[in-house]
Write a protein that holds these residues in place. Sequence first.
Motif, mmCIF file in Angstrom:
data_model
loop_
_atom_site.group_PDB
_atom_site.id
_atom_site.type_symbol
_atom_site.label_atom_id
_atom_site.label_comp_id
_atom_site.label_asym_id
_atom_site.label_seq_id
_atom_site.Cartn_x
_atom_site.Cartn_y
_atom_site.Cartn_z
ATOM 1 N N ASN A 32 71.700 15.719 21.535
ATOM 2 C CA ASN A 32 73.134 15.553 21.792
ATOM 3 C C ASN A 32 73.741 16.839 22.341
ATOM 4 N N GLU A 33 73.318 17.968 21.745
ATOM 5 C CA GLU A 33 73.820 19.267 22.212
ATOM 6 C C GLU A 33 73.367 19.529 23.650
ATOM 7 N N LEU A 34 72.093 19.199 23.939
ATOM 8 C CA LEU A 34 71.562 19.384 25.296
ATOM 9 C C LEU A 34 72.332 18.531 26.297
ATOM 10 N N LEU A 35 72.536 17.257 25.961
ATOM 11 C CA LEU A 35 73.256 16.361 26.874
ATOM 12 C C LEU A 35 74.679 16.854 27.117
ATOM 13 N N ALA A 36 75.325 17.335 26.060
ATOM 14 C CA ALA A 36 76.693 17.859 26.200
ATOM 15 C C ALA A 36 76.706 19.066 27.140
ATOM 16 N N ASN A 37 75.733 19.955 26.964
ATOM 17 C CA ASN A 37 75.644 21.137 27.826
ATOM 18 C C ASN A 37 75.419 20.743 29.283
ATOM 19 N N LEU A 38 74.482 19.805 29.505
ATOM 20 C CA LEU A 38 74.168 19.391 30.859
ATOM 21 C C LEU A 38 75.360 18.709 31.528
ATOM 22 N N LEU A 39 76.052 17.874 30.770
ATOM 23 C CA LEU A 39 77.236 17.203 31.329
ATOM 24 C C LEU A 39 78.325 18.212 31.685
ATOM 25 N N SER A 40 78.487 19.216 30.840
ATOM 26 C CA SER A 40 79.498 20.255 31.129
ATOM 27 C C SER A 40 79.128 21.074 32.361
ATOM 28 N N MET A 41 77.816 21.115 32.677
ATOM 29 C CA MET A 41 77.345 21.841 33.864
ATOM 30 C C MET A 41 77.425 20.983 35.128
ATOM 31 N N GLY A 42 77.786 19.712 34.969
ATOM 32 C CA GLY A 42 77.894 18.825 36.126
ATOM 33 C C GLY A 42 76.601 18.126 36.480
ATOM 34 N N VAL A 43 75.624 18.143 35.578
ATOM 35 C CA VAL A 43 74.324 17.520 35.832
ATOM 36 C C VAL A 43 74.440 15.999 35.761
ATOM 37 N N ASP A 44 73.773 15.309 36.676
ATOM 38 C CA ASP A 44 73.682 13.856 36.639
ATOM 39 C C ASP A 44 72.584 13.496 35.632
#
Length: 389
Positions: free
Chosen positions: A64-76
């Motif tokens: 969950n933490e990884l997904l949150a970080n990636l989404l905040s970085m603009g990752v698809d």
Amino acid sequence: MSIPKGWGRLTVLAPWNLFYMRTNVLFGSRCQMIRFSAEILFKSVSFRLFGGKCDNEDRGPLENELLANLLSMGVDVDMAKKRQPGVFNRMSINEQDLKTFLLSKGASKEVIASIISRYPRAITRTTENLSKRWDLWRTIMTSDLEIVNILKRSPESFFRSNNNLNLENNIKFLYSVGLSRKCLCRLLTSAPRTFSNSLDLNKQMVEFLQEVSLSLGHSDPIDFVKKIIFKNPFILTQSTKRIKANLKFLQSTLNLNNEELLALVCGPAAEILDLSNDCTKRNYANIKEKLFSLGCTEEEVRKFVLSYPDVIFLGEKKFNDKIDCLIEQKISISEIIENPRILDASISTLKSRIKELVNAGYNLSTSNITLLSWSQKRYKAKLNKLNNG
């Protein structure tokens, strides 16, 4: 006495495993189980259960933490999961370190997001690994910006392997056989798997190519290798068996002596060497059959293929459709053979250009047809001239 966490399930399953083992022995099924002791079986079961339980407990919040970080970085994230889902099951992820590292090299946040979306395995690399790999690439590339631009186009070329020692050895070897920086740059961008090959595999291919050059009468094997690799950057990722088969096919089918074959593979036919031999034979047989049906002779077919070896890359339907499209517009087969590069154009391009030229009053049956394969800019200039003429 309290039972340690994870062992409760094991004690329940252990008697069942003993019963299962005894049953197998008695009834003769899966007799190989006899070789294993109950102790080894217990250890195997306890390891899987305990490991699986820990993973399930810890992976949720970490993911969950990884997904949150990636989404905040603009990752698809959806794209990333489709491309390399296994990455999201790993415990060691370094998305923030990757971001910091790439920003320091001049990559924008948008570029970093695009890299991770298309090649999520990039977030498993450590800063130390990235730094070493970057330094190795800089022995070939002239600037950090040049590397960033390559990563924008093809992140796999940089992140595909993390074996920096193998990369370093391959770079040193390829420089030692006379390849220029420009050639190595092309290999990195077009055929990065070359540098993932073992050093021995690359040495084997280079030695094989040198032997081929000598067998064909070339006086400078090193020069031959440089020409072949520059013309066909994928050659080092192929098998010697495939290349041998294609060389034999070209020489026997087109009735070439060693000198003619040498000139062909050093020039326009270099890329054919790594084509599947079955595909080469099948496509050539179709070309021959189609041209024969239009009244061509064996010599005309030979001349056509020698002047335009790339035609062997065209599958049956694509080749036949292009020929039929041109023939329907009253363009003779002799004109096509004399100007084979018009087959470089796609079917849709051929059809649209033919229609535009006919509407502009251009007679393709009596006029030069090479403009069908011109660049878009040059073709448009000619078309405007015809329409305004």
